[in-house]
Motif scaffolding. Structure first.
Motif, mmCIF file in Angstrom:
data_model
loop_
_atom_site.group_PDB
_atom_site.id
_atom_site.type_symbol
_atom_site.label_atom_id
_atom_site.label_comp_id
_atom_site.label_asym_id
_atom_site.label_seq_id
_atom_site.Cartn_x
_atom_site.Cartn_y
_atom_site.Cartn_z
ATOM 1 N N ILE A 93 0.839 -1.207 0.000
ATOM 2 C CA ILE A 93 0.000 0.000 0.000
ATOM 3 C C ILE A 93 0.870 1.250 0.000
ATOM 4 C CG2 ILE A 93 -1.673 1.308 1.376
ATOM 5 C CD1 ILE A 93 -2.797 -1.381 2.308
ATOM 6 N N GLU A 94 1.958 1.228 0.759
ATOM 7 C CA GLU A 94 2.849 2.383 0.811
ATOM 8 C C GLU A 94 3.476 2.655 -0.553
ATOM 9 O OE1 GLU A 94 6.470 3.950 3.693
ATOM 10 O OE2 GLU A 94 6.312 1.835 3.188
ATOM 11 N N ILE A 95 3.897 1.603 -1.240
ATOM 12 C CA ILE A 95 4.489 1.775 -2.574
ATOM 13 C C ILE A 95 3.455 2.314 -3.555
ATOM 14 C CG2 ILE A 95 5.492 0.513 -4.511
ATOM 15 C CD1 ILE A 95 6.783 -1.367 -2.449
ATOM 16 N N LEU A 96 2.203 1.839 -3.453
ATOM 17 C CA LEU A 96 1.150 2.330 -4.330
ATOM 18 C C LEU A 96 0.870 3.817 -4.085
ATOM 19 C CD1 LEU A 96 -1.069 1.729 -6.421
ATOM 20 C CD2 LEU A 96 -2.564 1.124 -4.521
ATOM 21 N N PRO B 196 3.373 8.849 -8.629
ATOM 22 C CA PRO B 196 3.303 10.308 -8.862
ATOM 23 C C PRO B 196 1.913 10.807 -9.217
ATOM 24 C CG PRO B 196 5.222 9.354 -9.958
ATOM 25 C CD PRO B 196 4.411 8.208 -9.462
ATOM 26 N N GLU B 197 1.097 10.006 -9.887
ATOM 27 C CA GLU B 197 -0.220 10.464 -10.316
ATOM 28 C C GLU B 197 -1.178 10.685 -9.157
ATOM 29 O OE1 GLU B 197 1.407 8.019 -11.576
ATOM 30 O OE2 GLU B 197 1.788 8.519 -13.692
ATOM 31 N N ILE B 198 -0.980 9.990 -8.035
ATOM 32 C CA ILE B 198 -1.961 10.072 -6.951
ATOM 33 C C ILE B 198 -1.359 10.483 -5.613
ATOM 34 C CG2 ILE B 198 -3.437 8.330 -8.035
ATOM 35 C CD1 ILE B 198 -2.316 6.320 -5.994
ATOM 36 N N GLU B 199 -0.036 10.711 -5.554
ATOM 37 C CA GLU B 199 0.565 10.941 -4.248
ATOM 38 C C GLU B 199 0.153 12.272 -3.624
ATOM 39 O OE1 GLU B 199 4.808 11.289 -4.006
ATOM 40 O OE2 GLU B 199 4.932 12.359 -5.902
ATOM 41 N N ASP B 200 -0.376 13.239 -4.419
ATOM 42 C CA ASP B 200 -0.811 14.526 -3.881
ATOM 43 C C ASP B 200 -2.310 14.572 -3.600
ATOM 44 O OD1 ASP B 200 1.773 15.514 -4.011
ATOM 45 O OD2 ASP B 200 1.524 16.233 -6.071
ATOM 46 N N SER B 201 -3.013 13.470 -3.783
ATOM 47 C CA SER B 201 -4.457 13.476 -3.566
ATOM 48 C C SER B 201 -4.778 13.414 -2.075
ATOM 49 C CB SER B 201 -5.100 12.285 -4.286
ATOM 50 O OG SER B 201 -4.596 11.074 -3.757
ATOM 51 N N PRO B 202 -5.959 13.933 -1.670
ATOM 52 C CA PRO B 202 -6.317 13.941 -0.237
ATOM 53 C C PRO B 202 -6.435 12.546 0.365
ATOM 54 C CG PRO B 202 -7.741 15.403 -1.510
ATOM 55 C CD PRO B 202 -6.961 14.630 -2.501
ATOM 56 N N VAL C 28 -4.754 9.874 -0.368
ATOM 57 C CA VAL C 28 -3.408 9.349 -0.114
ATOM 58 C C VAL C 28 -2.810 10.004 1.127
ATOM 59 C CG1 VAL C 28 -1.069 9.215 -1.032
ATOM 60 C CG2 VAL C 28 -3.001 8.715 -2.510
ATOM 61 N N ALA C 29 -3.075 11.306 1.319
ATOM 62 C CA ALA C 29 -2.587 11.983 2.520
ATOM 63 C C ALA C 29 -3.213 11.378 3.773
ATOM 64 C CB ALA C 29 -2.891 13.474 2.432
ATOM 65 N N ALA C 30 -4.500 11.030 3.696
ATOM 66 C CA ALA C 30 -5.149 10.389 4.846
ATOM 67 C C ALA C 30 -4.574 9.007 5.117
ATOM 68 C CB ALA C 30 -6.655 10.308 4.592
ATOM 69 N N ILE C 31 -4.293 8.263 4.042
ATOM 70 C CA ILE C 31 -3.684 6.926 4.216
ATOM 71 C C ILE C 31 -2.300 7.046 4.834
ATOM 72 C CG2 ILE C 31 -2.814 4.914 2.966
ATOM 73 C CD1 ILE C 31 -5.119 5.315 0.991
ATOM 74 N N HIS C 32 -1.517 8.025 4.391
ATOM 75 C CA HIS C 32 -0.196 8.231 4.974
ATOM 76 C C HIS C 32 -0.290 8.553 6.455
ATOM 77 C CE1 HIS C 32 2.081 9.129 0.966
ATOM 78 N NE2 HIS C 32 2.036 7.839 1.252
ATOM 79 N N LYS C 33 -1.291 9.315 6.827
ATOM 80 C CA LYS C 33 -1.441 9.671 8.235
ATOM 81 C C LYS C 33 -1.697 8.439 9.090
ATOM 82 C CE LYS C 33 -3.548 13.140 11.200
ATOM 83 N NZ LYS C 33 -2.220 13.699 11.482
ATOM 84 N N ILE C 34 -2.480 7.513 8.556
ATOM 85 C CA ILE C 34 -2.753 6.270 9.294
ATOM 86 C C ILE C 34 -1.533 5.367 9.308
ATOM 87 C CG2 ILE C 34 -4.187 4.188 9.324
ATOM 88 C CD1 ILE C 34 -6.446 5.866 8.154
ATOM 89 N N LEU C 35 -0.827 5.256 8.169
ATOM 90 C CA LEU C 35 0.329 4.356 8.089
ATOM 91 C C LEU C 35 1.452 4.779 9.012
ATOM 92 C CD1 LEU C 35 0.650 3.558 4.267
ATOM 93 C CD2 LEU C 35 -0.009 1.998 6.076
ATOM 94 N N TYR C 36 1.700 6.085 9.087
ATOM 95 C CA TYR C 36 2.851 6.577 9.835
ATOM 96 C C TYR C 36 2.486 7.045 11.241
ATOM 97 C CZ TYR C 36 4.763 6.583 5.128
ATOM 98 O OH TYR C 36 5.158 6.211 3.866
#
Length: 329
Positions: A224-227, A231-237, A239-247
């Motif tokens: 999931i982290e690699i996905l 670049p096409e989706i890493e700035d979407s909201p 993805v930011a929410a998923i990063h917040k949960i992962l980290y």
């Protein structure tokens, strides 16, 4: 012939006691735990029993204690697999560590394979004689001999005569009582030790299964982290929410609520921008309509100017016939 079988196959539901009984009966050994076969020597001799003459028993080390010695046994086993075109993968790094679950699974596969060859029948095979050519083979064969001889000796002990028993009845009863007590005292520790060993084995199996489950879910999170790093989706909201949960750090119970708040805020911002977009669309449509009206008027004027003389004459005659006061001669 079974070489690769699925994890849900019935072979992987065979119990440890049945596996141990199969090993000890076939090879005349006295193993008490499946992980005692982690050196790989037992696997090599099992293949020798199923395929006589295929295994160089002089290269097998039954006295292997260190990992590098065990690895040599697994190299012999891998050579046998290659000759027989068996595609089963041997996880040597896990087996040599003596982990109960890994050794149990591999031995379950071995039993399934041996049963699939010639119906599992092993005839005219002398495991003790074949093991003599191996390093430490004689000692491993002698481990079960003292136990068998001790049981036979205890069963064959002579009984005292009745007259001797009558003469020394008092002595026998007095001496038998402490011996019974000592026997009971010695049997209790042995049973308790067996129970402790059983509990330790069960705990090891549960730990191994939990480690496998942990590795499985960690690999999923890594995917999931690699996905999310695309670049096409890493700035979407999202993805930011998923990063917040992962980290998120341990003990942070509000991380899911914060991630949901981020998505809700983003949706509100999108709704606030929507009336501006509608107004701009209406303005553009009005401008397009005005341009169309201007073009239509220009086209009509151009059409009047470009009338031919004949058309103009016909229009004048039409006006004269209509009795217009403007047409006087």
């Amino acid at each position: 012939m079974a070489t690769n079988i699925g994890m849900m196959d019935g072979a992987y539901f065979v119990g440890r006691s049945e596996i141990l009984s199969w090993i000890n009966t076939t090879l005349h050994l006295s193993l008490s735990k499946v992980e005692e076969a982690c050196s790989g020597a037992v696997h090599c001799q099992m293949m020798d029993a199923v395929h006589p003459g295929m295994v160089p028993m002089h290269k097998v080390n039954f006295d292997a204690k260190n990992e590098y010695e065990m690895i040599q046994n697994y190299k012999v086993l891998q050579d046998i697999f290659n000759k027989l075109k068996i595609t089963k993968h041997i996880e040597v790094s896990k087996l040599v560590k003596g982990r109960p679950l890994d050794n149990l699974e591999f031995m379950q596969w071995m039993k399934r394979y041996c049963d699939s060859v010639n119906g599992g029948g092993i005839n005219n095979y002398n495991p003790l004689e074949r093991r003599e050519a191996s390093k430490g083979g004689r000692e491993s064969g002698k481990k079960s001999a003292p136990q068998q001889s001790s049981t036979k000796g205890s069963n064959a002990a002579p009984r005292p005569s009745s007259s001797h028993a009558r003469r020394n009845s008092n002595d026998v009863t007095s001496s038998a009582h402490p011996s019974n007590q000592s026997a009971k005292a010695s049997s209790k520790p042995s049973t308790s030790m067996a129970a402790y060993d059983e509990q330790i084995t069960e705990l090891k199996l549960s730990v191994d299964s939990l480690e496998k489950e942990r590795d499985f879910y960690f690999a999923k999170l890594r995917d999931i982290e690699i996905l999310c790093q695309t670049p096409e989706i890493e700035d979407s909201p999202i993805v930011a929410a998923i990063h917040k949960i992962l980290y998120a750090t341990d003990g942070d119970a509000s991380v899911v609520t914060e991630a949901q708040a981020m998505l809700a805020l983003q949706s509100k911002e999108a709704e606030a921008l929507s009336p501006i977009a509608e107004a701009s669309e209406e303005k553009s449509s009005c401008e397009i309509q005005k341009r169309k009206n201007i073009l239509n008027s220009d086209v009509d004027a151009a059409g009047i100017i470009t009338l031919s003389p004949r058309q103009r004459l016909s229009d004048a005659s039409d006006v004269h016939c209509s009795g217009s006061p403007l047409m006087t001669y």
